[in-house]
Design a protein around this motif. Structure first.
Motif, short mmCIF file in Angstrom:
data_model
loop_
_atom_site.label_atom_id
_atom_site.label_comp_id
_atom_site.label_asym_id
_atom_site.label_seq_id
_atom_site.Cartn_x
_atom_site.Cartn_y
_atom_site.Cartn_z
N GLY A 1 -4.12 -5.05 -3.84
CA GLY A 1 -4.74 -6.06 -2.98
C GLY A 1 -6.26 -5.96 -2.94
N THR B 1 -4.33 -4.57 3.96
CA THR B 1 -5.10 -3.63 3.17
C THR B 1 -5.07 -2.23 3.79
OG1 THR B 1 -7.15 -3.35 1.94
CG2 THR B 1 -7.38 -4.08 4.19
N GLN C 1 3.76 -0.32 8.73
CA GLN C 1 4.78 -0.07 7.71
C GLN C 1 5.24 1.39 7.75
OE1 GLN C 1 3.16 -1.86 3.93
NE2 GLN C 1 1.58 -2.52 5.33
N LEU D 1 6.70 -8.01 8.01
CA LEU D 1 5.57 -7.14 8.31
C LEU D 1 4.81 -7.59 9.56
CD1 LEU D 1 4.33 -4.76 7.12
CD2 LEU D 1 3.07 -6.13 5.51
N1 TRP Z 1 -2.74 -1.47 1.01
C1 TRP Z 1 -2.41 -1.55 -0.36
C2 TRP Z 1 -2.87 -2.88 -0.98
O1 TRP Z 1 -3.65 -3.58 -0.42
C3 TRP Z 1 -0.95 -1.27 -0.69
C4 TRP Z 1 0.06 -1.89 0.22
C5 TRP Z 1 0.65 -1.27 1.25
C6 TRP Z 1 0.62 -3.21 0.17
N2 TRP Z 1 1.56 -2.12 1.84
C7 TRP Z 1 1.56 -3.31 1.19
C8 TRP Z 1 0.42 -4.32 -0.65
C9 TRP Z 1 2.30 -4.49 1.41
C10 TRP Z 1 1.16 -5.48 -0.43
C11 TRP Z 1 2.09 -5.57 0.60
O2 TRP Z 1 -2.53 -3.21 -2.09
#
Ligand code: TRP
Length: 479
Positions: A15, A222, A227, A382
């Motif tokens: 991301g 990000t 989670q 989420l």
């Molecule tokens: N934070 C990271 C990113 O931005 C990885 C990540 C953790 C993530 N949970 C996520 C990416 C949920 C997408 C969806 O990529």
């Protein structure tokens, strides 16, 4: 240090590289940094502080820590770690496998002159609809196996010799490689055009509510919040830990990395627009389109492009791996906390289930499945998880316990702004984001798919995580 780098490793993922810079560009350029940092200060850092202090105070992963707030809340902790592990992680790994494949394909620029049709037709062999799975794509399945193997071996070796060590190598490596890409791309002709498009402020955009919604959602994803990820990592901190300073450090490093990587992304796009004589808007893209179509095209136009492409895809693999380890750890640590099982066994079994379950994303219908599952898990699951988490702490546990805990230990003291954020701002913002997601998700079929397939696959997947979470939370504790 190991904890800090692991938390940054989780936060910095795909991301940061392929989403942040596009969102900035589309939402007012440099002006977007105002809502972005507002979101960071009013919601991102407060939630990170919540997760660090909750995990540290109650010494446990999400289900364990939540159950200390009240037995009824244990379920929410399980739900978060289950949908992260068996939802997000499964398709996230498939995308890292694409990146690994493209790393090898970079040598020799295997996509030729038409990266678009190479990616969709030749590489993915994309089917016409999600119900047509077709066959498994061997290179993608092979890459998936390799990525799962790496994730497994790192987790298997434990927290210090595995996760901390891996991040102590991965993070410095990622920062150096990204710096090379930034310097390299800024020296290409036309790079200034790209950077202008990325950062030139358009303050009028700030009056659109959607810009603010995007800022809050981006911060929330990000920082790997809601989670169970940061909770799992923080539960391993020693008795003495500077919680507030760590939360501020992690978020600034993460957001700084995003802004920095955006220079490489947009310099390269500016270069491509200049070489092709197109306006910049015609080449700008994000996520999958940026990484697998635009970048391969740009790379094929530059001197030493193979090398540039290889470094770029290697960065994606490293950023992805350090996040995938953390997604898995959220579940593993929860399972060990509750059932007292042996880490090596849990890691091995979970990885095998993850690899087999993720195979659906390596089929010809895989990209359709990724779109739909991602939409349900991140846009609904989420957001709901974060909303309930802040309500649980703000209104059930009360913010005082955690605030006192942080302030007793940390050098930077937290004031009532934190309580206000957790009690009012975070639930309000996530409530708005949730309603907006439901509204736009139900007003037109997602991505042009049929309603039936969207609900069967996305709804079914989300429902399965609810069932697994319920089953796990109803078992007795073994501590
Ligand atoms: N934070 C990271 C990113 O931005 C990885 C990540 C953790 C993530 N949970 C996520 C990416 C949920 C997408 C969806 O990529």
């Amino acid at each position: 240090m190991g904890f800090l780098l692991a938390a940054v490793g989780s936060a910095v993922g795909l991301g940061n590289i392929w989403r942040f810079s596009y969102i900035t560009y589309a939402n007012g350029g440099g002006a977007f940094l105002i809502p972005y940092f507002t979101a960071l200060i009013t919601a991102g850092i407060p939630l990170l502080l919540l997760e660090f202090s909750l995990a540290h105070r109650f010494k446990g992963s999400a289900p364990a820590a939540y159950s200390k707030v009240g037995p009824k809340w244990e379920w929410l902790g399980w739900w978060a770690v289950v949908f992260v592990m068996f939802g997000i992680e499964l398709y996230y790994m498939a995308i890292i496998s694409w990146c690994l494949n493209y790393f090898f394909l970079s040598f020799g620029l295997k996509w030729g002159v038409d990266p678009n049709s190479f990616f969709f037709k030749t590489f993915l062999g994309l089917s016409s609809s999600p119900i047509k799975l077709g066959s498994i794509r061997p290179p993608i399945a092979l890459g998936l196996t390799a990525i799962w193997f790496l994730t497994w071996i790192i987790s298997y070796r434990g927290i210090q010799k595995g996760i901390e060590l891996a991040n102590k190598i991965f993070m410095p490596l990622l920062f150096v490689l990204t710096a090379i890409l930034v310097l390299w791309s800024m020296n290409l002709k036309g790079s200034a055009l790209g950077i202008k498009a990325y950062l030139e402020p358009d303050f009028k955009k700030l009056t659109h509510p959607k810009v603010w919604i995007d800022a809050y959602s981006q911060i929330f994803f990000t920082l790997s919040l809601a989670q169970g990820i940061m909770i799992a990592y923080a539960s391993y901190l020693p008795e003495k830990a500077n919680l507030t300073r760590d939360a501020i450090t992690v978020s600034l490093m993460n957001c700084g990395y995003s802004i920095f990587a955006g220079f490489a992304v947009f310099s390269t796009l500016g270069f491509m627009a200049t070489v092709q004589g197109k306006p910049i808007d015609a080449v700008v893209s994000q996520s999958i389109g940026l990484a697998f179509v635009a970048y391969p095209e740009a790379v094929s136009l530059m001197p030493w492009g193979s090398m540039f492409g290889a470094i770029f895809f290697f960065c994606l693999v490293v950023a992805g791996l350090s996040s995938s380890i953390s997604l898995m750890e959220a579940f593993i640590s929860a399972y060990i906390d509750k059932f007292g099982s042996n880490r090596k066994k849990v890691t091995t079994v979970t990885s095998i289930i993850g690899l087999l379950g993720g195979m659906v994303f390596t089929t010809q219908g895989g990209l359709h499945w990724i779109n739909i599952v991602d939409h349900f898990i991140t846009d609904y699951g989420l957001v709901l998880s974060g909303l309930l988490e802040s309500v649980m702490i703000g209104w059930v546990l009360g913010t005082g316990i955690l605030r006192d805990h942080m302030n007793d230990l940390s050098s930077v003291k937290v004031g009532t702004w934190w309580d206000i954020s957790i009690k009012y701002i975070v639930p309000a913002v996530l409530g708005v984001i949730f309603i907006e997601a439901i509204y736009s998700g139900f007003s037109r079929p997602y991505h042009g798919y049929g309603w039936g397939e969207v609900f069967a696959i996305g709804g079914g997947w989300l429902a399965a995580t609810v069932i697994v979470a319920t089953a796990l939370s109803s078992r007795p504790w073994n501590r």
